[in-house]
Design a protein around this motif. Structure first.
Motif, mmCIF file in Angstrom:
data_model
loop_
_atom_site.group_PDB
_atom_site.id
_atom_site.type_symbol
_atom_site.label_atom_id
_atom_site.label_comp_id
_atom_site.label_asym_id
_atom_site.label_seq_id
_atom_site.Cartn_x
_atom_site.Cartn_y
_atom_site.Cartn_z
ATOM 1 N N GLU A 153 0.811 -1.215 0.000
ATOM 2 C CA GLU A 153 0.000 0.000 0.000
ATOM 3 C C GLU A 153 0.846 1.267 0.000
ATOM 4 O O GLU A 153 0.397 2.325 -0.471
ATOM 5 C CB GLU A 153 -0.925 0.015 1.217
ATOM 6 C CG GLU A 153 -1.907 -1.154 1.273
ATOM 7 C CD GLU A 153 -2.706 -1.138 2.574
ATOM 8 O OE1 GLU A 153 -2.646 -0.110 3.282
ATOM 9 O OE2 GLU A 153 -3.360 -2.146 2.872
ATOM 10 N N ARG A 201 5.839 5.273 -1.611
ATOM 11 C CA ARG A 201 6.352 6.262 -0.658
ATOM 12 C C ARG A 201 7.542 5.727 0.138
ATOM 13 O O ARG A 201 7.974 6.344 1.109
ATOM 14 C CB ARG A 201 5.232 6.697 0.281
ATOM 15 C CG ARG A 201 4.091 7.373 -0.487
ATOM 16 C CD ARG A 201 2.914 7.702 0.365
ATOM 17 N NE ARG A 201 1.826 8.254 -0.467
ATOM 18 C CZ ARG A 201 0.660 8.665 0.004
ATOM 19 N NH1 ARG A 201 0.407 8.587 1.316
ATOM 20 N NH2 ARG A 201 -0.268 9.157 -0.812
ATOM 21 N N GLU A 205 0.760 1.784 7.191
ATOM 22 C CA GLU A 205 -0.544 2.190 6.652
ATOM 23 C C GLU A 205 -0.365 3.459 5.831
ATOM 24 O O GLU A 205 0.452 4.314 6.163
ATOM 25 C CB GLU A 205 -1.549 2.446 7.788
ATOM 26 C CG GLU A 205 -1.934 1.196 8.558
ATOM 27 C CD GLU A 205 -2.942 1.501 9.659
ATOM 28 O OE1 GLU A 205 -3.357 2.686 9.761
ATOM 29 O OE2 GLU A 205 -3.299 0.582 10.413
ATOM 30 N N ARG A 206 -1.137 3.560 4.791
ATOM 31 C CA ARG A 206 -1.099 4.732 3.932
ATOM 32 C C ARG A 206 -1.993 5.811 4.509
ATOM 33 O O ARG A 206 -3.112 5.545 4.961
ATOM 34 C CB ARG A 206 -1.564 4.342 2.528
ATOM 35 C CG ARG A 206 -1.397 5.424 1.468
ATOM 36 C CD ARG A 206 -1.905 4.917 0.127
ATOM 37 N NE ARG A 206 -1.647 5.854 -0.945
ATOM 38 C CZ ARG A 206 -0.543 5.867 -1.679
ATOM 39 N NH1 ARG A 206 0.394 4.955 -1.457
ATOM 40 N NH2 ARG A 206 -0.373 6.765 -2.645
ATOM 41 N N THR A 207 -1.518 7.042 4.532
ATOM 42 C CA THR A 207 -2.338 8.181 4.911
ATOM 43 C C THR A 207 -2.579 9.033 3.665
ATOM 44 O O THR A 207 -2.081 8.723 2.587
ATOM 45 C CB THR A 207 -1.648 9.023 5.992
ATOM 46 O OG1 THR A 207 -0.473 9.623 5.435
ATOM 47 C CG2 THR A 207 -1.267 8.162 7.193
ATOM 48 N N GLU A 208 -3.319 10.097 3.830
ATOM 49 C CA GLU A 208 -3.619 10.941 2.678
ATOM 50 C C GLU A 208 -2.364 11.515 2.049
ATOM 51 O O GLU A 208 -2.264 11.638 0.819
ATOM 52 C CB GLU A 208 -4.559 12.081 3.105
ATOM 53 C CG GLU A 208 -5.032 12.947 1.948
ATOM 54 C CD GLU A 208 -6.048 13.975 2.377
ATOM 55 O OE1 GLU A 208 -6.261 14.933 1.613
ATOM 56 O OE2 GLU A 208 -6.631 13.834 3.471
ATOM 57 N N THR A 209 -1.376 11.838 2.877
ATOM 58 C CA THR A 209 -0.166 12.475 2.353
ATOM 59 C C THR A 209 1.119 11.690 2.623
ATOM 60 O O THR A 209 2.176 12.087 2.146
ATOM 61 C CB THR A 209 0.003 13.874 2.967
ATOM 62 O OG1 THR A 209 0.101 13.763 4.398
ATOM 63 C CG2 THR A 209 -1.164 14.767 2.598
ATOM 64 N N GLU A 224 4.613 8.875 12.131
ATOM 65 C CA GLU A 224 4.027 9.383 10.888
ATOM 66 C C GLU A 224 5.060 10.191 10.120
ATOM 67 O O GLU A 224 5.793 11.004 10.695
ATOM 68 C CB GLU A 224 2.805 10.256 11.193
ATOM 69 C CG GLU A 224 2.066 10.699 9.941
ATOM 70 C CD GLU A 224 0.731 11.366 10.241
ATOM 71 O OE1 GLU A 224 0.009 11.705 9.287
ATOM 72 O OE2 GLU A 224 0.417 11.537 11.449
ATOM 73 N N ASP A 275 6.167 11.572 5.724
ATOM 74 C CA ASP A 275 5.759 11.688 4.327
ATOM 75 C C ASP A 275 6.410 10.621 3.455
ATOM 76 O O ASP A 275 5.773 10.005 2.609
ATOM 77 C CB ASP A 275 6.117 13.077 3.779
ATOM 78 C CG ASP A 275 5.365 14.196 4.475
ATOM 79 O OD1 ASP A 275 4.205 13.973 4.870
ATOM 80 O OD2 ASP A 275 5.949 15.287 4.636
#
Length: 438
Positions: free
Chosen positions: A190, A194, A294-298, A314, A316
């Motif tokens: 996922e 990134r 886990e993927r976040t919005e940004t 957390e 980027d």
């Protein structure tokens, strides 16, 4: 009678002597192996998965090596180059970047007709075995040629037969997972876009990825430190950059500014990293063991434990600098003898195991420590270290010199292994999987 009289000679009868030695990987050590074998009149075929030689080195070419030119040039390769009028760099004490290593030494070496005519680019090895028999068959095995299955750039398969195989394919393409367990990271797919490979080109091709973002570098070794320093340099020019160094261990014990380190470039790397941490430009999160992402919005959430308690981090972007491991899948039909811990040849492993190896240099080693039950098959270079860190090119050059001599039946030269490596000045028994540049 000496111990040499009891050492098994390479099998070259029954037509094997007419077959080439197949070298997997056209990086520094693979090309050095070719030079030593050709110097002894032994035919070779060099297989390189990339579209150019030293493809892995080119990927981290912006990074400066710890070693100077004096120890980065193989002697047989230098003799081959000298015949074509090549001269070594004028300042042998200078430490080049990976790209300079390619441009000034490896590319000219690979361009020589003796090497170029025997090199197949964009050719991936998919499997190595024995011709017509599987790994369970013992009788007459040493007299059977190796069978190397390959695919070209279009995915077309073919096969090569060889008298011996030298695997110098390295480990850069197979990084350790981010998960502290060593297993695939849960949720890794996922967030794959990134998470960056070790040693990204922060100040060059990858610059826009990092500008204005929070980057977390995971790993406790020199690859991590190189990226941290590059990010700190970028932060002086680009606003909004935040840098976190995430460690599984309580400290980055292998990145040190020890005065006992005989590689000054490595010591300076440690000193500058220490300064940036002390000034707060690099934030450290230690003792963090990642279990899933886990993927976040940004960006990315890294979840795991810290000092035994649930923890979340957390960010980027993530740079995976947790080290590398050997790709053994293509060797399933080869009889290997690997150490259970570091996946290095069993006789070599005690000399390099980071759980026990500290404050000293790697003892000289050659064909004897690199042998497997499959006679005529050798893993050399960075891949020979398995999961152990701090491989130096000088080590690989001496490995292939010894292996080439053994394949030529020159047991006296093969057994006369001499290697002097610079001391690290690092005393650590908790540095497994940190990775390092040579």
């Amino acid at each position: 009678m000496t111990l040499l009289d009891f050492t098994a000679r390479p099998a070259v009868g029954d037509g094997l002597g007419t077959l080439p030695v197949v070298i997997i990987g056209a990086g520094p050590v693979g090309l050095a192996a070719a030079a030593h074998l050709l110097e002894r009149g032994i035919e070779v075929v060099i297989l390189e998965a990339g579209d150019g030689v030293a493809s892995s080195v080119r990927r981290w070419g912006h990074t400066r090596l710890f070693s100077s030119w004096r120890t980065l040039i193989d002697r047989a390769a230098e003799r081959l180059l000298a015949e074509a009028g090549w001269s070594a760099p004028s300042d042998l004490d200078r430490m080049p970047t990976g790209q300079e290593l390619v441009d000034e030494y490896l590319a000219p070496l690979a361009a020589l007709d003796a090497i170029a005519s025997r090199t197949r680019l964009s050719t991936r090895v998919t499997a190595v075995g024995k011709d017509g028999i599987d790994r369970t068959r013992t009788q007459g095995r040493a007299r059977v040629p190796f069978l190397v299955q390959i695919e070209d750039a279009d995915g077309q398969p073919s096969e090569l037969r060889a008298r011996a195989v030298i695997d110098a394919s390295g480990t850069y393409e197979t990084p350790n997972p981010l998960a502290a367990s060593g297993l695939d990271l849960r949720g890794g797919a996922e967030v794959a876009d990134r998470v960056l490979h070790a040693l990204p080109d922060v100040l060059g091709a990858d610059r826009e990825l990092f500008a204005g973002r929070h980057t977390t570098v995971v790993g406790a070794g020199h690859s991590a430190a190189n990226t941290l320093l590059a990010l700190a340099d970028l932060a002086e020019r680009e606003p909004g950059i935040r840098i976190t160094w995430l460690l599984r261990t309580p400290s980055a014990s292998r990145v040190t500014a020890s005065e006992a380190d005989e590689l000054p470039g490595r010591a300076r790397l440690g000193a500058r990293t220490d300064q940036l941490v002390a000034s707060g430009q690099i934030e450290i999160v230690d003792s963090f063991r990642i279990s899933r992402a886990e993927r976040t919005e940004t960006g990315v959430l890294l979840l795991g434990t810290r000092d035994g308690e649930p923890a979340v981090h957390e960010t980027d972007l993530v740079v995976n600098a947790t080290g590398f491991r050997p790709d053994l899948g293509m060797l399933r039909e080869i009889r290997l003898e690997l150490d259970d811990v570091v996946e290095a040849p069993r006789r070599l492993a005690p000399l390099i195991d980071p759980n026990v190896h500290s404050c000293g240099t790697v003892p000289p080693h050659g064909f004897a420590e690199l042998q497997h039950p499959e006679r005529g098959f050798f893993i050399v270079g960075m891949k020979s270290y398995g999961r152990a860190p701090t491989f130096l090119l000088a080590t690989g050059y001496e490995q292939v010199r010894s292996v080439a001599a053994w394949l030529d039946g020159d047991l006296e030269s093969a057994s006369s292994v001499q290697l002097t490596l610079p001391a690290t000045g690092v005393c650590s028994t908790d540095a497994a999987g940190t990775g390092s540049c040579c």
